[in-house]
Design a protein around this motif. Structure first.
Motif, PDB file in Angstrom:
ATOM      1  N   ILE A  80      62.636  -2.729  27.733  1.00 25.79           N
ATOM      2  CA  ILE A  80      63.835  -2.913  26.928  1.00 25.79           C
ATOM      3  C   ILE A  80      65.078  -2.842  27.812  1.00 25.79           C
ATOM      4  CG2 ILE A  80      65.204  -1.940  25.033  1.00 25.79           C
ATOM      5  CD1 ILE A  80      62.593  -0.928  23.829  1.00 25.79           C
ATOM      6  N   ASP A  81      66.003  -3.727  27.535  1.00 28.69           N
ATOM      7  CA  ASP A  81      67.290  -3.718  28.221  1.00 28.69           C
ATOM      8  C   ASP A  81      68.144  -2.621  27.581  1.00 28.69           C
ATOM      9  OD1 ASP A  81      69.766  -4.157  29.306  1.00 28.69           O
ATOM     10  OD2 ASP A  81      69.663  -6.349  29.149  1.00 28.69           O
ATOM     11  N   THR A  82      68.083  -1.428  28.166  1.00 29.25           N
ATOM     12  CA  THR A  82      68.772  -0.277  27.564  1.00 29.25           C
ATOM     13  C   THR A  82      70.284  -0.468  27.557  1.00 29.25           C
ATOM     14  OG1 THR A  82      68.685   0.812  29.725  1.00 29.25           O
ATOM     15  CG2 THR A  82      66.920   1.321  28.155  1.00 29.25           C
ATOM     16  N   THR A  83      70.805  -1.162  28.550  1.00 31.32           N
ATOM     17  CA  THR A  83      72.255  -1.403  28.584  1.00 31.32           C
ATOM     18  C   THR A  83      72.690  -2.209  27.374  1.00 31.32           C
ATOM     19  OG1 THR A  83      72.226  -1.384  30.999  1.00 31.32           O
ATOM     20  CG2 THR A  83      74.150  -2.369  29.934  1.00 31.32           C
ATOM     21  N   LEU A  84      71.897  -3.257  27.056  1.00 30.38           N
ATOM     22  CA  LEU A  84      72.224  -4.085  25.895  1.00 30.38           C
ATOM     23  C   LEU A  84      72.060  -3.285  24.603  1.00 30.38           C
ATOM     24  CD1 LEU A  84      72.966  -6.810  24.680  1.00 30.38           C
ATOM     25  CD2 LEU A  84      70.551  -7.476  24.823  1.00 30.38           C
ATOM     26  N   VAL A  85      71.019  -2.438  24.552  1.00 30.28           N
ATOM     27  CA  VAL A  85      70.805  -1.627  23.357  1.00 30.28           C
ATOM     28  C   VAL A  85      71.986  -0.675  23.137  1.00 30.28           C
ATOM     29  CG1 VAL A  85      69.357   0.148  22.308  1.00 30.28           C
ATOM     30  CG2 VAL A  85      68.300  -1.816  23.452  1.00 30.28           C
ATOM     31  N   GLU A  86      72.468  -0.062  24.215  1.00 27.84           N
ATOM     32  CA  GLU A  86      73.614   0.847  24.094  1.00 27.84           C
ATOM     33  C   GLU A  86      74.849   0.093  23.606  1.00 27.84           C
ATOM     34  OE1 GLU A  86      74.148   2.676  27.842  1.00 27.84           O
ATOM     35  OE2 GLU A  86      72.329   3.926  27.715  1.00 27.84           O
ATOM     36  N   LEU A  87      75.045  -1.112  24.122  1.00 28.40           N
ATOM     37  CA  LEU A  87      76.194  -1.897  23.699  1.00 28.40           C
ATOM     38  C   LEU A  87      76.092  -2.248  22.215  1.00 28.40           C
ATOM     39  CD1 LEU A  87      78.780  -3.441  24.365  1.00 28.40           C
ATOM     40  CD2 LEU A  87      77.336  -5.382  25.082  1.00 28.40           C
ATOM     41  N   ILE A  88      74.879  -2.625  21.790  1.00 25.80           N
ATOM     42  CA  ILE A  88      74.676  -2.938  20.368  1.00 25.80           C
ATOM     43  C   ILE A  88      74.931  -1.695  19.525  1.00 25.80           C
ATOM     44  CG2 ILE A  88      72.962  -3.636  18.644  1.00 25.80           C
ATOM     45  CD1 ILE A  88      71.669  -5.371  20.817  1.00 25.80           C
ATOM     46  N   GLY A  89      74.476  -0.499  20.017  1.00 29.75           N
ATOM     47  CA  GLY A  89      74.693   0.743  19.286  1.00 29.75           C
ATOM     48  C   GLY A  89      76.163   1.064  19.121  1.00 29.75           C
ATOM     49  N   HIS A  90      76.951   0.863  20.167  1.00 28.24           N
ATOM     50  CA  HIS A  90      78.387   1.105  20.082  1.00 28.24           C
ATOM     51  C   HIS A  90      79.034   0.191  19.047  1.00 28.24           C
ATOM     52  CE1 HIS A  90      78.231   3.968  23.239  1.00 28.24           C
ATOM     53  NE2 HIS A  90      78.110   3.093  24.271  1.00 28.24           N
ATOM     54  N   PRO A 107      65.848  -0.125  13.668  1.00 30.49           N
ATOM     55  CA  PRO A 107      65.477  -0.314  15.079  1.00 30.49           C
ATOM     56  C   PRO A 107      64.648  -1.575  15.324  1.00 30.49           C
ATOM     57  CG  PRO A 107      65.169   1.968  14.423  1.00 30.49           C
ATOM     58  CD  PRO A 107      65.473   1.214  13.171  1.00 30.49           C
ATOM     59  N   ILE A 108      63.805  -1.914  14.347  1.00 27.78           N
ATOM     60  CA  ILE A 108      62.981  -3.120  14.508  1.00 27.78           C
ATOM     61  C   ILE A 108      63.870  -4.358  14.596  1.00 27.78           C
ATOM     62  CG2 ILE A 108      61.186  -4.559  13.476  1.00 27.78           C
ATOM     63  CD1 ILE A 108      60.189  -1.911  14.570  1.00 27.78           C
ATOM     64  N   GLU A 109      64.943  -4.378  13.792  1.00 25.98           N
ATOM     65  CA  GLU A 109      65.868  -5.507  13.835  1.00 25.98           C
ATOM     66  C   GLU A 109      66.568  -5.579  15.193  1.00 25.98           C
ATOM     67  OE1 GLU A 109      66.188  -7.855  11.656  1.00 25.98           O
ATOM     68  OE2 GLU A 109      64.728  -6.969  10.289  1.00 25.98           O
ATOM     69  N   ILE A 110      66.875  -4.417  15.757  1.00 26.01           N
ATOM     70  CA  ILE A 110      67.516  -4.396  17.079  1.00 26.01           C
ATOM     71  C   ILE A 110      66.569  -4.964  18.140  1.00 26.01           C
ATOM     72  CG2 ILE A 110      68.463  -2.895  18.870  1.00 26.01           C
ATOM     73  CD1 ILE A 110      69.460  -1.062  16.668  1.00 26.01           C
ATOM     74  N   LEU A 111      65.269  -4.644  18.026  1.00 20.21           N
ATOM     75  CA  LEU A 111      64.300  -5.176  18.990  1.00 20.21           C
ATOM     76  C   LEU A 111      64.200  -6.702  18.924  1.00 20.21           C
ATOM     77  CD1 LEU A 111      61.399  -2.558  18.727  1.00 20.21           C
ATOM     78  CD2 LEU A 111      62.975  -2.883  20.641  1.00 20.21           C
ATOM     79  N   ARG A 112      64.493  -7.259  17.749  1.00 16.63           N
ATOM     80  CA  ARG A 112      64.425  -8.721  17.588  1.00 16.63           C
ATOM     81  C   ARG A 112      65.653  -9.415  18.156  1.00 16.63           C
ATOM     82  NH1 ARG A 112      62.319  -8.644  11.266  1.00 16.63           N
ATOM     83  NH2 ARG A 112      60.172  -8.018  11.721  1.00 16.63           N
ATOM     84  N   TRP A 113      66.668  -8.616  18.511  1.00  9.70           N
ATOM     85  CA  TRP A 113      67.888  -9.210  19.055  1.00  9.70           C
ATOM     86  C   TRP A 113      67.564  -9.916  20.379  1.00  9.70           C
ATOM     87  CZ3 TRP A 113      72.705  -8.963  16.676  1.00  9.70           C
ATOM     88  CH2 TRP A 113      73.778  -9.464  17.417  1.00  9.70           C
ATOM     89  N   PRO A 114      68.054 -11.157  20.568  1.00  9.73           N
ATOM     90  CA  PRO A 114      67.762 -11.880  21.816  1.00  9.73           C
ATOM     91  C   PRO A 114      68.141 -11.086  23.052  1.00  9.73           C
ATOM     92  CG  PRO A 114      68.807 -13.336  20.223  1.00  9.73           C
ATOM     93  CD  PRO A 114      68.885 -11.947  19.645  1.00  9.73           C
ATOM     94  N   GLY A 115      67.214 -10.929  23.959  1.00  9.22           N
ATOM     95  CA  GLY A 115      67.464 -10.271  25.221  1.00  9.22           C
ATOM     96  C   GLY A 115      67.178  -8.794  25.236  1.00  9.22           C
ATOM     97  N   VAL A 116      66.918  -8.179  24.076  1.00  8.45           N
ATOM     98  CA  VAL A 116      66.655  -6.739  24.038  1.00  8.45           C
ATOM     99  C   VAL A 116      65.312  -6.444  24.695  1.00  8.45           C
ATOM    100  CG1 VAL A 116      66.185  -4.766  22.534  1.00  8.45           C
ATOM    101  CG2 VAL A 116      68.124  -6.269  22.050  1.00  8.45           C
TER     102      VAL A 116
END
Length: 288
Positions: A80-90, A107-116
């Motif tokens: 997982i691209d943790t940097t992208l996940v953190e940005l999405i969380g913010h 969280p499942i929807e976040i995993l479906r985000w392109p590039g996550v």
């Protein structure tokens, strides 16, 4: 040897990075039309797959689908691209502060985000080699199925040719009897008139009637077409179009025989011929 244009084949193989599966479906068509459904990673290799299919199949509408299921590797999968996940969380936190009634992010929807979820690159060359070898197996399987169906069709066509030849021989054998009956019928009509008739004129009229009823030429052509059909069935090349043309010729001779018929037996023979020819034509529509 005849080949049918219809068939189905499914072949699977395990590779070092996953499972490959080819499914091939074929139906009759005027020419060879091959369509591919393959993973995007192998899309540049489609032309090579197409050439491979064209080398085996001669005619038909063919759908080739390649499915690839990657093997799960805990060391390389689901990174997982943790940097992208953190940005999405913010960004979600910012929206939540402004829209407090919005439901919490799934969280499942976040995993479906392109590039996550990071996808490891696949080395397509070894995968292509495996897919190409597997395609060869699938093509051999469907070719065998088409050959088996073609053998059944050839057996049926041979049987119908024998039936047509028997009808042709029976009509030819009866022609002297038919002509004699026509002559007798003409004489009866003259006798009913009770008039003197010039024998020479009577013979001329009878000869004219016999000429109109003569079907020797049609029967000869019918027998000739049967020889052509048997020769085509014994060959190795695709003969579907040639057989289709010969069916048209057989049908033409049967129609002419029916139009020249002078008795019910000959008319019945013409109808039986057309039934047999139509049965053959229906099967030939599926011949390569």
């Amino acid at each position: 040897m005849l080949h049918s244009m219809t068939g189905f084949a499914r072949e699977s193989a395990e590779t070092g990075i996953g499972t490959l599966t080819w499914e091939i479906r074929a139906v009759n068509h005027r020419y060879l039309d091959v369509q591919f459904k393959i993973p995007e990673d192998l899309r540049p290799k489609e032309q090579a797959f197409r050439q491979q299919a064209s080398a085996t199949l001669g005619r038909g509408k063919v759908e080739c689908a390649l499915y690839f299921r990657r093997a799960m590797n805990s060391d390389s999968e689901l990174q997982i691209d943790t940097t992208l996940v953190e940005l999405i969380g913010h960004r979600i936190s910012e929206l939540t502060s402004k829209l407090p009634n919005v439901a919490a992010a799934n969280p499942i929807e976040i995993l479906r985000w392109p590039g996550v979820v990071l996808q490891t690159e696949v080395d397509t060359e070894p995968l292509f080699d495996d897919a190409s070898a597997l395609l060869g197996q699938a093509l051999s399987a469907i070719d065998g199925m088409r050959a088996s169906e073609g053998a059944r069709i050839a057996e049926m066509l041979q049987s119908r040719c024998e039936d047509i030849a028997a009808i042709s021989a029976a009509v030819r054998k009866r022609m002297p009897e038919v002509l004699a009956a026509a002559r007798s019928k003409q004489q009866e009509r003259i006798d009913k008139l009770d008039v003197e008739v010039d024998p020479g004129r009577l013979e001329a009229e009878v000869a004219l009637i016999a000429q109109k009823m003569d079907v020797d030429e049609e029967l000869d052509r019918l027998d000739s077409h049967l020889v052509e059909i048997r020769d085509a069935l014994a060959g190795d090349k695709p003969v579907g179009r040639r057989l289709d043309f010969l069916m048209q010729e057989l049908n033409r001779e049967a129609n002419t025989l029916g139009s020249k018929s002078a008795d019910t037996e000959t008319s019945r023979a013409a109808v039986d011929l057309k039934v047999l020819i139509e049965q053959m034509r229906e099967q030939i529509q599926n011949v390569e």
